[in-house]
Design a protein around this motif. Structure first.
Motif, mmCIF file in Angstrom:
data_model
loop_
_atom_site.group_PDB
_atom_site.id
_atom_site.type_symbol
_atom_site.label_atom_id
_atom_site.label_comp_id
_atom_site.label_asym_id
_atom_site.label_seq_id
_atom_site.Cartn_x
_atom_site.Cartn_y
_atom_site.Cartn_z
ATOM 1 N N ALA A 134 0.830 -1.208 0.000
ATOM 2 C CA ALA A 134 0.000 0.000 0.000
ATOM 3 C C ALA A 134 0.863 1.256 0.000
ATOM 4 O O ALA A 134 0.572 2.227 -0.724
ATOM 5 C CB ALA A 134 -0.926 -0.014 1.211
ATOM 6 N N CYS A 135 1.937 1.249 0.794
ATOM 7 C CA CYS A 135 2.836 2.416 0.833
ATOM 8 C C CYS A 135 3.468 2.657 -0.538
ATOM 9 O O CYS A 135 3.501 3.799 -1.032
ATOM 10 C CB CYS A 135 3.922 2.197 1.884
ATOM 11 S SG CYS A 135 3.350 2.323 3.597
ATOM 12 N N GLU A 136 3.986 1.603 -1.148
ATOM 13 C CA GLU A 136 4.647 1.753 -2.443
ATOM 14 C C GLU A 136 3.663 2.172 -3.526
ATOM 15 O O GLU A 136 3.994 2.978 -4.406
ATOM 16 C CB GLU A 136 5.345 0.443 -2.808
ATOM 17 C CG GLU A 136 6.518 0.127 -1.878
ATOM 18 C CD GLU A 136 7.233 -1.169 -2.220
ATOM 19 O OE1 GLU A 136 6.776 -1.876 -3.144
ATOM 20 O OE2 GLU A 136 8.255 -1.476 -1.569
ATOM 21 N N THR A 137 2.449 1.643 -3.462
ATOM 22 C CA THR A 137 1.430 2.030 -4.449
ATOM 23 C C THR A 137 1.010 3.472 -4.248
ATOM 24 O O THR A 137 0.859 4.232 -5.219
ATOM 25 C CB THR A 137 0.201 1.100 -4.331
ATOM 26 O OG1 THR A 137 0.606 -0.248 -4.551
ATOM 27 C CG2 THR A 137 -0.866 1.469 -5.355
ATOM 28 N N ALA A 138 0.813 3.879 -3.000
ATOM 29 C CA ALA A 138 0.392 5.254 -2.704
ATOM 30 C C ALA A 138 1.436 6.264 -3.171
ATOM 31 O O ALA A 138 1.103 7.315 -3.728
ATOM 32 C CB ALA A 138 0.143 5.407 -1.208
ATOM 33 N N ILE A 139 2.710 5.934 -2.980
ATOM 34 C CA ILE A 139 3.784 6.837 -3.417
ATOM 35 C C ILE A 139 3.836 6.912 -4.941
ATOM 36 O O ILE A 139 3.976 7.991 -5.524
ATOM 37 C CB ILE A 139 5.138 6.357 -2.845
ATOM 38 C CG1 ILE A 139 5.173 6.582 -1.335
ATOM 39 C CG2 ILE A 139 6.301 7.076 -3.520
ATOM 40 C CD1 ILE A 139 6.379 5.955 -0.645
ATOM 41 N N ARG A 140 3.687 5.744 -5.583
ATOM 42 C CA ARG A 140 3.770 5.721 -7.044
ATOM 43 C C ARG A 140 2.588 6.427 -7.708
ATOM 44 O O ARG A 140 2.759 7.198 -8.652
ATOM 45 C CB ARG A 140 3.838 4.271 -7.524
ATOM 46 C CG ARG A 140 4.079 4.133 -9.030
ATOM 47 C CD ARG A 140 4.148 2.681 -9.474
ATOM 48 N NE ARG A 140 2.856 2.009 -9.346
ATOM 49 C CZ ARG A 140 2.625 0.983 -8.555
ATOM 50 N NH1 ARG A 140 3.594 0.501 -7.787
ATOM 51 N NH2 ARG A 140 1.432 0.422 -8.492
ATOM 52 N N GLU A 144 -7.402 6.807 -4.040
ATOM 53 C CA GLU A 144 -8.194 5.799 -4.754
ATOM 54 C C GLU A 144 -7.376 4.565 -5.097
ATOM 55 O O GLU A 144 -7.918 3.472 -5.243
ATOM 56 C CB GLU A 144 -8.783 6.386 -6.041
ATOM 57 C CG GLU A 144 -9.888 7.422 -5.826
ATOM 58 C CD GLU A 144 -9.371 8.758 -5.318
ATOM 59 O OE1 GLU A 144 -8.149 9.033 -5.472
ATOM 60 O OE2 GLU A 144 -10.166 9.515 -4.732
ATOM 61 N N SER A 145 -6.063 4.731 -5.220
ATOM 62 C CA SER A 145 -5.217 3.595 -5.595
ATOM 63 C C SER A 145 -5.094 2.565 -4.478
ATOM 64 O O SER A 145 -4.665 1.436 -4.701
ATOM 65 C CB SER A 145 -3.814 4.081 -5.995
ATOM 66 O OG SER A 145 -3.146 4.667 -4.883
ATOM 67 N N ILE A 146 -5.473 2.960 -3.265
ATOM 68 C CA ILE A 146 -5.419 2.026 -2.129
ATOM 69 C C ILE A 146 -6.791 1.952 -1.457
ATOM 70 O O ILE A 146 -6.923 2.023 -0.234
ATOM 71 C CB ILE A 146 -4.326 2.436 -1.108
ATOM 72 C CG1 ILE A 146 -4.473 3.903 -0.692
ATOM 73 C CG2 ILE A 146 -2.945 2.196 -1.684
ATOM 74 C CD1 ILE A 146 -3.530 4.313 0.447
ATOM 75 N N ALA A 147 -7.816 1.751 -2.277
ATOM 76 C CA ALA A 147 -9.194 1.758 -1.781
ATOM 77 C C ALA A 147 -9.509 0.545 -0.905
ATOM 78 O O ALA A 147 -10.113 0.674 0.156
ATOM 79 C CB ALA A 147 -10.177 1.827 -2.956
ATOM 80 N N ASN A 148 -9.121 -0.662 -1.361
ATOM 81 C CA ASN A 148 -9.345 -1.882 -0.592
ATOM 82 C C ASN A 148 -8.301 -2.907 -1.017
ATOM 83 O O ASN A 148 -7.512 -2.658 -1.932
ATOM 84 C CB ASN A 148 -10.771 -2.419 -0.792
ATOM 85 C CG ASN A 148 -11.099 -2.624 -2.265
ATOM 86 O OD1 ASN A 148 -10.382 -3.343 -2.966
ATOM 87 N ND2 ASN A 148 -12.169 -1.992 -2.744
ATOM 88 N N VAL A 149 -8.299 -4.058 -0.380
ATOM 89 C CA VAL A 149 -7.248 -5.048 -0.637
ATOM 90 C C VAL A 149 -7.245 -5.498 -2.093
ATOM 91 O O VAL A 149 -6.190 -5.542 -2.748
ATOM 92 C CB VAL A 149 -7.407 -6.270 0.295
ATOM 93 C CG1 VAL A 149 -6.423 -7.374 -0.119
ATOM 94 C CG2 VAL A 149 -7.154 -5.878 1.737
#
Length: 602
Positions: free
Chosen positions: A356-362, A367-372
């Protein structure tokens, strides 16, 4: 030609820069200190003038000087000059009394007289001199297969048993693998328990849900254990499906103290080969294990090692405050909205938090970390695009999903390859072409052309989800119809892995529907696999399983000579399997019925 001769010949072919880099890696593995390659040029295999060629500052704040040469003649004169420079403070800026040892390495040989004369030159300074010629160097490299592979292109083993650093590199090399290089948070109490367990147990078992951080925690414990137990040789096993016999013999046959970490031991089919080393104390081999196991496979592993001295340690999820610390300190995420979202979707799962951290930064969007489900989709969106961009993406994805389902595939098993090709709706040659394509995409690892495996565990789960649930390209009933019960344990592993990340009602119902299809087919044929099938897939066939067991009990009661022993430990495997299956109903609506059946059965 023996492997030792091959190593010697390859070392003879190295230029000065290649030789120094190889030996610097070797020394970094055996000496606890900071390595400075003064005479090596960064980024290529050239050398430059420096005294010494390599400098190591030990943890005791002493210095080790290393000199290298690939000269074939006049070796004595070369090392004599090198020693004079090393003992000249004006050239090194290091006082002689701070030099612990000087090591001279060459790809040639020195005579006994030359060795004696060189040793005499430093003896009066209370400095140890170590002279490593082609003979001793080849023996040392033989003990480090990863160095032989990387620098000499020589294969000594299957590269499954690795040093800690090599294990981490191999793990991180996987496409989009979640890194093992993060700091460890909030695990000090567990570290103390694990190190204590290693000291008093043959086997230390770390059990927990997928993604809680068992692997990272184990590696930290290995490093700390080594600090206080220098006599132990620490190794890690990264299973790729190849036979382990020669690797074990190479690494653990000599008397000594060994600690081996096995990641995901529940996926290892050759555990018995390793357990044999626990009984070699009389041969001077002190062998200990630390293993990680997924929570759902814990019971089976405990059954396998029940007669050995083992200790189970449960690894729990992280607390929200620990996830928050990870976000702030590891990824510099300070926005409270992002942190709250990451805590919410990770639910204490360290791997999901990192993803989630890496996706949020990228992506830089909430919205990119809405759910699993959407997080994993976003994390692997590049992989999904790769499949969709291929003209043959459906065949490619089906092929990848079958590899994901099987985990490890023997590419020499033609019979199985034909089955896999049929499942993928491809001819065998096309299936093999897809296999090579997946390898070129870094989705599939292929070892020595013999074994294939999806490069990352969560990537494997995602590919299976994509093909079975998202795209509906494969029927689950076809997979289990072909591979049950031969690969029963793998089928259970696969289901647990998928539902760890993609447990949604519609996904569960799809799997249940496919299982019921196979059940009806087996029942219609009166197949002798029916009982095993019910005991394995009881969760999808609850009523059918209970009815089957009831009928079995009724049949037993009619047999006058049948006596069930109340000592469960002495009952046969079928009885244990029946009772184990009934115990699974303890958290279901059929608890009372299952309890009654247990009483009747006993």
């Amino acid at each position: 030609m023996s492997k030792l001769n091959e190593i010697q010949n390859k070392i003879h072919e190295l230029n000065g820069g290649e030789f120094q880099k190889m030996m610097d890696v070797y020394f970094s593995k055996i000496i606890n200190g900071e390595v400075y390659s003064i005479g090596s040029v960064i980024g290529n295999n050239n050398t430059k003038t420096g005294t010494p060629d390599t400098l190591i500052k030990t943890v005791e704040n002493k210095y080790i000087f290393i000199e290298y040469t690939v000269q074939k003649s006049n070796l004595y004169k070369k090392f004599e000059d090198d020693l004079e420079k090393c003992l000249d403070k004006s050239k090194t800026n290091i006082p002689i009394n701070e030099i612990e040892k000087i090591i001279c390495c060459c790809t040639g040989r020195l005579s006994t007289e030359e060795i004696s004369k060189l040793t005499t030159k430093v003896s009066s300074y209370n400095i140890r001199l170590e002279l490593l010629t082609i003979d001793s160097i080849s023996f040392k490299i033989f003990d480090f297969p990863s160095i032989a592979s990387d620098f000499l292109n020589i294969t000594l083993d299957t590269e499954q048993i690795l040093d800690i650093d090599d294990f981490v590199k191999a793990y991180n090399r996987g496409k989009l693998a979640t890194t093992l290089n993060t700091a460890l948070y909030a695990r000090e109490s567990e570290i103390d328990l694990i190190i204590e367990s290693i000291n008093r147990s043959q086997i230390t078992i770390l059990s927990g849900k997928p993604g809680v951080g068992k692997t990272r925690l184990a590696l930290e414990c290995l490093r700390r254990y080594k600090e206080n137990n220098l006599e132990y040789e620490i190794k890690c096993l990264r299973n790729n499906g190849q036979n382990l016999y020669s690797d074990l013999k190479l690494h653990f046959s000599n008397p000594g103290k060994y600690l081996l970490f096995i990641d995901d031991v529940n996926q290892l089919t050759q555990l018995n080969l390793i357990l044999d080393y626990l009984g070699l104390e009389e041969e001077g081999i002190d062998f200990r294990l630390i293993v990680s196991v997924r929570e759902y496979a814990e019971r089976k592993i405990l059954e396998k090692i029940s007669k050995l001295n083992n200790h189970l340690i449960k690894i729990d999820i992280l607390q929200d405050k620990d996830i928050e610390t990870l976000c702030k300190e590891e990824y510099d995420i300070k926005n409270h909205l992002y942190i709250e979202r990451i805590c919410k979707i990770s639910k204490g799962n360290a791997r999901l938090a990192i993803m989630a951290c890496e996706t949020a930064i990228r992506e830089n969007t909430l919205e990119s970390i809405a759910n699993v489900t959407e997080l994993v989709e976003e994390y692997y969106k590049g992989i999904k695009k790769d499949f969709e961009s291929e003209l043959e993406n459906s065949g490619l994805l089906r092929t990848a999903a079958i590899y994901s389902f099987l985990t490890v595939v023997n590419l020499k098993d033609d019979e199985n390859l034909i089955l896999m090709a049929q499942l993928a709706n491809l001819e065998k040659n096309d299936f093999l072409r897809m296999t090579e394509k997946l390898h070129s995409m870094e989705i599939l690892d292929i070892y020595e052309g013999e074994v294939a495996k999806v490069s990352d565990q969560i990537l494997s789960t995602y590919i299976f989800y994509l093909a079975i649930f998202d795209k509906n390209l494969l029927k689950y009933s076809e997979l289990i119809g072909i591979y049950f019960p031969k690969l029963k344990n793998r089928i259970i592993e696969n289901l647990n892995g998928v539902f760890s990340y993609y447990y949604q009602k519609e996904n569960y119902e799809l799997i249940k529907e496919e299982i019921i299809k196979v059940y009806h087919d087996l029942k219609e044929k009166s197949d002798d696999k029916l009982e095993d099938f019910l005991y394995t897939f009881w969760f999808a066939l609850e009523v059918e399983t209970l009815v089957y067991i009831q009928e079995d009990i009724d049949q037993l009661s009619k047999e006058e000579d049948n006596q069930i022993n109340y000592d469960i430990s002495k009952q046969n495997s079928n009885t244990s399997e029946t009772l184990s299956t009934l115990s699974n109903f303890s958290q279901t609506e059929y608890y009372n019925e299952s309890l009654e059946l247990i009483m009747n059965y006993l």
